[in-house]
Write a protein that holds these residues in place. Structure first.
Motif, PDB file in Angstrom:
ATOM      1  N   MET A  35       0.847  -1.181   0.000  1.00 37.34           N
ATOM      2  CA  MET A  35       0.000   0.000   0.000  1.00 37.34           C
ATOM      3  C   MET A  35       0.892   1.243   0.000  1.00 37.34           C
ATOM      4  SD  MET A  35      -2.955   1.173   2.696  1.00 37.34           S
ATOM      5  CE  MET A  35      -4.286   0.267   1.972  1.00 37.34           C
ATOM      6  N   LYS A  36       0.499   2.210  -0.819  1.00 35.70           N
ATOM      7  CA  LYS A  36       1.277   3.449  -0.899  1.00 35.70           C
ATOM      8  C   LYS A  36       1.110   4.272   0.378  1.00 35.70           C
ATOM      9  CE  LYS A  36      -0.715   5.285  -4.280  1.00 35.70           C
ATOM     10  NZ  LYS A  36      -1.159   6.133  -5.374  1.00 35.70           N
ATOM     11  N   GLN A  37       2.121   5.058   0.666  1.00 40.21           N
ATOM     12  CA  GLN A  37       2.083   5.927   1.843  1.00 40.21           C
ATOM     13  C   GLN A  37       0.907   6.898   1.757  1.00 40.21           C
ATOM     14  OE1 GLN A  37       4.426   5.543   4.304  1.00 40.21           O
ATOM     15  NE2 GLN A  37       3.301   6.967   5.561  1.00 40.21           N
ATOM     16  N   SER A  38       0.647   7.437   0.565  1.00 42.23           N
ATOM     17  CA  SER A  38      -0.457   8.391   0.426  1.00 42.23           C
ATOM     18  C   SER A  38      -1.805   7.716   0.707  1.00 42.23           C
ATOM     19  CB  SER A  38      -0.450   9.028  -0.963  1.00 42.23           C
ATOM     20  OG  SER A  38      -0.571   8.051  -1.965  1.00 42.23           O
ATOM     21  N   ASP A  39      -1.928   6.439   0.396  1.00 35.81           N
ATOM     22  CA  ASP A  39      -3.172   5.721   0.709  1.00 35.81           C
ATOM     23  C   ASP A  39      -3.355   5.586   2.218  1.00 35.81           C
ATOM     24  OD1 ASP A  39      -3.808   5.416  -1.976  1.00 35.81           O
ATOM     25  OD2 ASP A  39      -2.874   3.430  -2.111  1.00 35.81           O
ATOM     26  N   LEU A  40      -2.268   5.353   2.920  1.00 38.89           N
ATOM     27  CA  LEU A  40      -2.341   5.292   4.388  1.00 38.89           C
ATOM     28  C   LEU A  40      -2.770   6.640   4.958  1.00 38.89           C
ATOM     29  CD1 LEU A  40       0.892   3.233   5.170  1.00 38.89           C
ATOM     30  CD2 LEU A  40      -1.477   2.455   5.304  1.00 38.89           C
ATOM     31  N   PHE A  41      -2.235   7.718   4.404  1.00 40.26           N
ATOM     32  CA  PHE A  41      -2.624   9.055   4.848  1.00 40.26           C
ATOM     33  C   PHE A  41      -4.114   9.294   4.603  1.00 40.26           C
ATOM     34  CE2 PHE A  41       1.930  10.755   3.966  1.00 40.26           C
ATOM     35  CZ  PHE A  41       2.381  10.168   5.145  1.00 40.26           C
ATOM     36  N   ARG A  42      -4.617   8.831   3.460  1.00 36.70           N
ATOM     37  CA  ARG A  42      -6.043   9.000   3.165  1.00 36.70           C
ATOM     38  C   ARG A  42      -6.916   8.156   4.101  1.00 36.70           C
ATOM     39  NH1 ARG A  42      -3.662   9.623  -1.938  1.00 36.70           N
ATOM     40  NH2 ARG A  42      -4.035  11.737  -2.693  1.00 36.70           N
ATOM     41  N   GLU A  43      -6.432   6.997   4.492  1.00 36.45           N
ATOM     42  CA  GLU A  43      -7.159   6.197   5.479  1.00 36.45           C
ATOM     43  C   GLU A  43      -7.242   6.939   6.807  1.00 36.45           C
ATOM     44  OE1 GLU A  43      -5.817   2.220   6.149  1.00 36.45           O
ATOM     45  OE2 GLU A  43      -6.198   1.618   4.070  1.00 36.45           O
ATOM     46  N   ASN A  44      -6.139   7.572   7.196  1.00 37.66           N
ATOM     47  CA  ASN A  44      -6.155   8.367   8.424  1.00 37.66           C
ATOM     48  C   ASN A  44      -7.158   9.502   8.318  1.00 37.66           C
ATOM     49  OD1 ASN A  44      -4.200   6.770   9.581  1.00 37.66           O
ATOM     50  ND2 ASN A  44      -2.516   8.148   9.106  1.00 37.66           N
ATOM     51  N   ALA A  45      -7.221  10.137   7.149  1.00 34.31           N
ATOM     52  CA  ALA A  45      -8.189  11.216   6.947  1.00 34.31           C
ATOM     53  C   ALA A  45      -9.612  10.683   7.087  1.00 34.31           C
ATOM     54  CB  ALA A  45      -7.985  11.856   5.578  1.00 34.31           C
TER      55      ALA A  45
END
Length: 64
Positions: free
Chosen positions: A1-11
């Motif tokens: 999973m891309k780092q940006s996808d993890l950030f979007r999950e946090n959002a």
């Protein structure tokens, strides 16, 4: 999973918390946190070369 996808999950998690917030200050706090995570995700996409950089305010791609 891309780092940006993890950030979007946090959002998304922050938005879920905002929906359940019992006070206006908590709602605003979680909403601001979600905005921050989205901004980080967009920045990470740019750093990973997935989006074209633009000039601030003009929306035009940078050309070399």
């Amino acid at each position: 999973m891309k780092q940006s996808d993890l950030f979007r999950e946090n959002a998304d998690n922050c938005l879920n918390l905002a929906e359940r917030a019992e006070s206006d200050p908590a709602f605003r706090r979680y909403t601001r946190m979600a905005q921050g995570w989205h901004a980080l995700a967009n920045e990470q996409d740019w750093l990973d070369g997935e989006v074209t950089p633009v000039f601030p305010g003009r929306g035009e791609p940078l050309h070399e």
